[in-house]
Design an enzyme around this catalytic site. Sequence first.
Site, mmCIF file in Angstrom:
data_model
loop_
_atom_site.group_PDB
_atom_site.id
_atom_site.type_symbol
_atom_site.label_atom_id
_atom_site.label_comp_id
_atom_site.label_asym_id
_atom_site.label_seq_id
_atom_site.Cartn_x
_atom_site.Cartn_y
_atom_site.Cartn_z
ATOM 1 N N SER A 240 1.200 -1.588 -0.033
ATOM 2 C CA SER A 240 -0.353 0.289 0.053
ATOM 3 C C SER A 240 0.676 1.726 -0.289
ATOM 4 O O SER A 240 0.630 1.938 -1.025
ATOM 5 C CB SER A 240 -0.861 -0.243 1.774
ATOM 6 O OG SER A 240 -1.630 1.549 1.404
ATOM 7 N N TYR B 276 6.716 -15.649 -1.129
ATOM 8 C CA TYR B 276 6.079 -14.325 -0.063
ATOM 9 C C TYR B 276 5.423 -15.198 0.787
ATOM 10 O O TYR B 276 4.065 -15.914 0.626
ATOM 11 C CB TYR B 276 5.945 -13.150 -0.675
ATOM 12 C CG TYR B 276 5.353 -11.979 1.080
ATOM 13 C CD1 TYR B 276 6.556 -11.503 0.512
ATOM 14 C CD2 TYR B 276 3.885 -12.114 1.745
ATOM 15 C CE1 TYR B 276 6.254 -10.965 2.900
ATOM 16 C CE2 TYR B 276 4.348 -11.191 2.799
ATOM 17 C CZ TYR B 276 5.226 -10.696 3.386
ATOM 18 O OH TYR B 276 5.003 -9.610 4.458
ATOM 19 N N GLY C 33 4.678 0.070 9.192
ATOM 20 C CA GLY C 33 5.150 0.540 8.236
ATOM 21 C C GLY C 33 7.012 -0.478 8.630
ATOM 22 O O GLY C 33 7.609 -0.305 8.056
ATOM 23 N N ASP D 23 8.195 -2.762 10.745
ATOM 24 C CA ASP D 23 8.065 -3.624 11.553
ATOM 25 C C ASP D 23 8.611 -3.576 12.284
ATOM 26 O O ASP D 23 7.612 -4.300 13.439
ATOM 27 C CB ASP D 23 8.093 -4.654 9.880
ATOM 28 C CG ASP D 23 7.102 -4.323 8.807
ATOM 29 O OD1 ASP D 23 6.995 -3.205 8.842
ATOM 30 O OD2 ASP D 23 7.550 -5.049 8.254
ATOM 31 N N TYR E 108 17.012 -4.506 10.045
ATOM 32 C CA TYR E 108 16.078 -3.330 9.417
ATOM 33 C C TYR E 108 16.332 -2.284 9.742
ATOM 34 O O TYR E 108 15.921 -1.213 9.849
ATOM 35 C CB TYR E 108 15.273 -4.415 9.498
ATOM 36 C CG TYR E 108 14.108 -4.930 8.730
ATOM 37 C CD1 TYR E 108 13.917 -4.836 7.724
ATOM 38 C CD2 TYR E 108 12.072 -5.195 9.268
ATOM 39 C CE1 TYR E 108 12.979 -4.840 6.693
ATOM 40 C CE2 TYR E 108 11.273 -5.490 8.158
ATOM 41 C CZ TYR E 108 11.525 -5.649 7.195
ATOM 42 O OH TYR E 108 10.314 -5.078 6.386
ATOM 43 N N TRP E 109 14.379 -2.081 10.618
ATOM 44 C CA TRP E 109 13.852 -0.619 11.206
ATOM 45 C C TRP E 109 14.554 -0.617 12.552
ATOM 46 O O TRP E 109 14.071 0.227 13.283
ATOM 47 C CB TRP E 109 12.187 -0.886 11.693
ATOM 48 C CG TRP E 109 11.800 -0.871 9.725
ATOM 49 C CD1 TRP E 109 10.925 -1.476 8.828
ATOM 50 C CD2 TRP E 109 11.873 0.329 9.155
ATOM 51 N NE1 TRP E 109 10.632 -1.212 8.037
ATOM 52 C CE2 TRP E 109 11.147 0.303 7.926
ATOM 53 C CE3 TRP E 109 11.817 1.708 9.020
ATOM 54 C CZ2 TRP E 109 10.457 0.572 6.947
ATOM 55 C CZ3 TRP E 109 11.531 2.708 7.996
ATOM 56 C CH2 TRP E 109 10.662 2.255 6.520
ATOM 57 N N GLU F 233 17.213 -1.301 -0.181
ATOM 58 C CA GLU F 233 15.690 -1.016 0.510
ATOM 59 C C GLU F 233 16.203 0.035 2.107
ATOM 60 O O GLU F 233 15.507 0.798 2.061
ATOM 61 C CB GLU F 233 15.163 -2.531 1.288
ATOM 62 C CG GLU F 233 13.721 -1.744 1.627
ATOM 63 C CD GLU F 233 13.677 -4.082 2.497
ATOM 64 O OE1 GLU F 233 14.620 -4.632 1.958
ATOM 65 O OE2 GLU F 233 12.731 -4.055 3.214
ATOM 66 N N GLN G 183 14.906 -2.088 -5.051
ATOM 67 C CA GLN G 183 13.374 -1.698 -4.091
ATOM 68 C C GLN G 183 12.766 -0.462 -4.733
ATOM 69 O O GLN G 183 13.450 0.489 -5.534
ATOM 70 C CB GLN G 183 13.591 -0.989 -2.820
ATOM 71 C CG GLN G 183 12.624 -0.701 -2.129
ATOM 72 C CD GLN G 183 12.569 -2.521 -1.261
ATOM 73 O OE1 GLN G 183 12.469 -3.886 -1.632
ATOM 74 N NE2 GLN G 183 11.074 -2.007 -0.774
HETATM 75 C C1 2M8 Z 1 8.313 -4.246 4.907
HETATM 76 O O1 2M8 Z 1 6.808 -5.057 5.616
HETATM 77 C C2 2M8 Z 1 6.765 -6.265 4.886
HETATM 78 C C3 2M8 Z 1 5.915 -6.880 6.179
HETATM 79 O O2 2M8 Z 1 4.433 -5.575 5.190
HETATM 80 C C4 2M8 Z 1 7.491 -7.394 5.444
HETATM 81 O O3 2M8 Z 1 8.481 -7.450 6.405
HETATM 82 O O4 2M8 Z 1 7.501 -8.554 5.063
HETATM 83 C C5 2M8 Z 1 8.261 -3.000 5.193
HETATM 84 O O5 2M8 Z 1 9.667 -2.360 5.382
HETATM 85 C C6 2M8 Z 1 7.269 -1.772 4.589
HETATM 86 O O6 2M8 Z 1 6.759 -0.753 5.082
HETATM 87 C C7 2M8 Z 1 7.013 -2.097 3.945
HETATM 88 O O7 2M8 Z 1 5.695 -0.998 2.587
HETATM 89 C C8 2M8 Z 1 7.281 -3.220 3.142
HETATM 90 C C9 2M8 Z 1 7.058 -3.637 1.681
HETATM 91 O O8 2M8 Z 1 8.509 -2.554 0.871
HETATM 92 O O9 2M8 Z 1 8.060 -4.319 3.186
#
Ligand code: 2M8
Length: 442
Positions: A35, A84, A176, A178, A371-372, A415, A430
């Site tokens: 989204s 996925y 977003g 995560d 990651y985050w 990413e 990405q």
């Molecule tokens: C990441 O999130 C997805 C789950 O929604 C994942 O880790 O599998 C996050 O960085 C999210 O913010 C982002 O929208 C998505 C796709 O880039 O990846």
Amino acid sequence: MEPEDIIARAVAVLRENDMGGWTRASPTLYPHQWSWDSAFIAIGLAHLDTGRAAGELTALLANQWRNGKIPHIVFNPKAPPESYFPGPEHWASATDSPDAPSGPSLTSGLCQPPVHAIAARHILEVAEARNEGIDTARVFLEEAYPKLFAWHRYLATFRDPEDSGLVTIYHPWESGTDNSPRWTSALERVEVGEIPDYERLDLDHVPDPAERPTGEEYDRFIWLVEVIKDARCDDAVLQRTSPFLAKDVLASAILVKANEALLDMAEVVGAPEEDRTKISAWIERGREGLEERWDPELGLCLDYDLRADEPLKASTIAGFAPLIAGTGDAECREGLLGVLESPAFTGNPDLYKPLPPSTSPDDVGFSPRSYWRGPVWPVMNWLLWWSLKGLGERKRAERLKDCALAQLSDGHFGEYYEPFTGEALGSDDQSWTAAVALDWLA
Ligand code: 2M8
């Protein structure tokens, strides 16, 4: 890489990920339509073709839920099942919810931050600036406006029954960001029940598992998906039963700006006066809600754990929510800019470039490759740049953009990036990284 080479690479990445009318988030790790990725992608695509950018959002909005929710993933029916997890088959039982869209839609039951109206308005702005495709962009806005209004109404009601001005989330994926330390203590309080056996597919697509959330975090993520599916994604049920229930300041700040964009759209499409009154009230309430979440000790805005009834203390990029929403008085703004440029964020002398790490190196949850939890996200650089520009902080915005572009000149379109070495992590190519590069260089 010179700017023209960055543009060429960005165009190539978006072409590679174009699935014919919509764009996958990345070539292998994320083979579906996400989204908020799509909204950022539309912002970049607008510079190549405003019609295609509008199509990106139209494709997403075609899968909107009946209650207005825009799902966080629209699954690609052609992606192989092992590409996925959790994929469409895992979400199937949730999407028999009465709120789910009718027809053949395959979506998740979650949502993500509402960047969409910002992207929709941007498409018209680009068309006007180029004096090309203006009529088509206006037609698109007319079609998109009622859907985006319904989306924002969903967030202002179902996701804010307390009328706090802040968006409630049921899962860290909805933020977003995560596995950000924003959610650590709220997640730790979640008692994991029985989860189905599952296989992590994400780990096949990154060189080092440390770049992704841990197994324990994933178990919690999957358990929360089970809870949400059990509730058939019913918001009223989840407000009562979800073990994870938090007010998200970043999504709320984005919603304030998205409502401003929606108000502009209302003007363009001649929407009824009562819509405008409603949208203005949402903006006002959103600003007030963010001000209430200010933490003087950290000098940041904090998320709130509704289950524990306490703020979620973490020093992350989400703390700059008031800058993104453009709220607060001059003193608050100066304070936030001071924190942003302090050693806690871009002023850290060990950084590869003075770009904001997703989590402050001073935070106990900081981890530079995970990651985050620390890496620099190009799309977050864009969001802060755009916000600073909107606040009239031109020099700061320019500096941020120049550093962010210098980082992208490695050609990976990563990413995310290791903050001290500048190494590209996660997925290469990405889509939203390419999109923000295009917007910067357009
Ligand atoms: C990441 O999130 C997805 C789950 O929604 C994942 O880790 O599998 C996050 O960085 C999210 O913010 C982002 O929208 C998505 C796709 O880039 O990846």
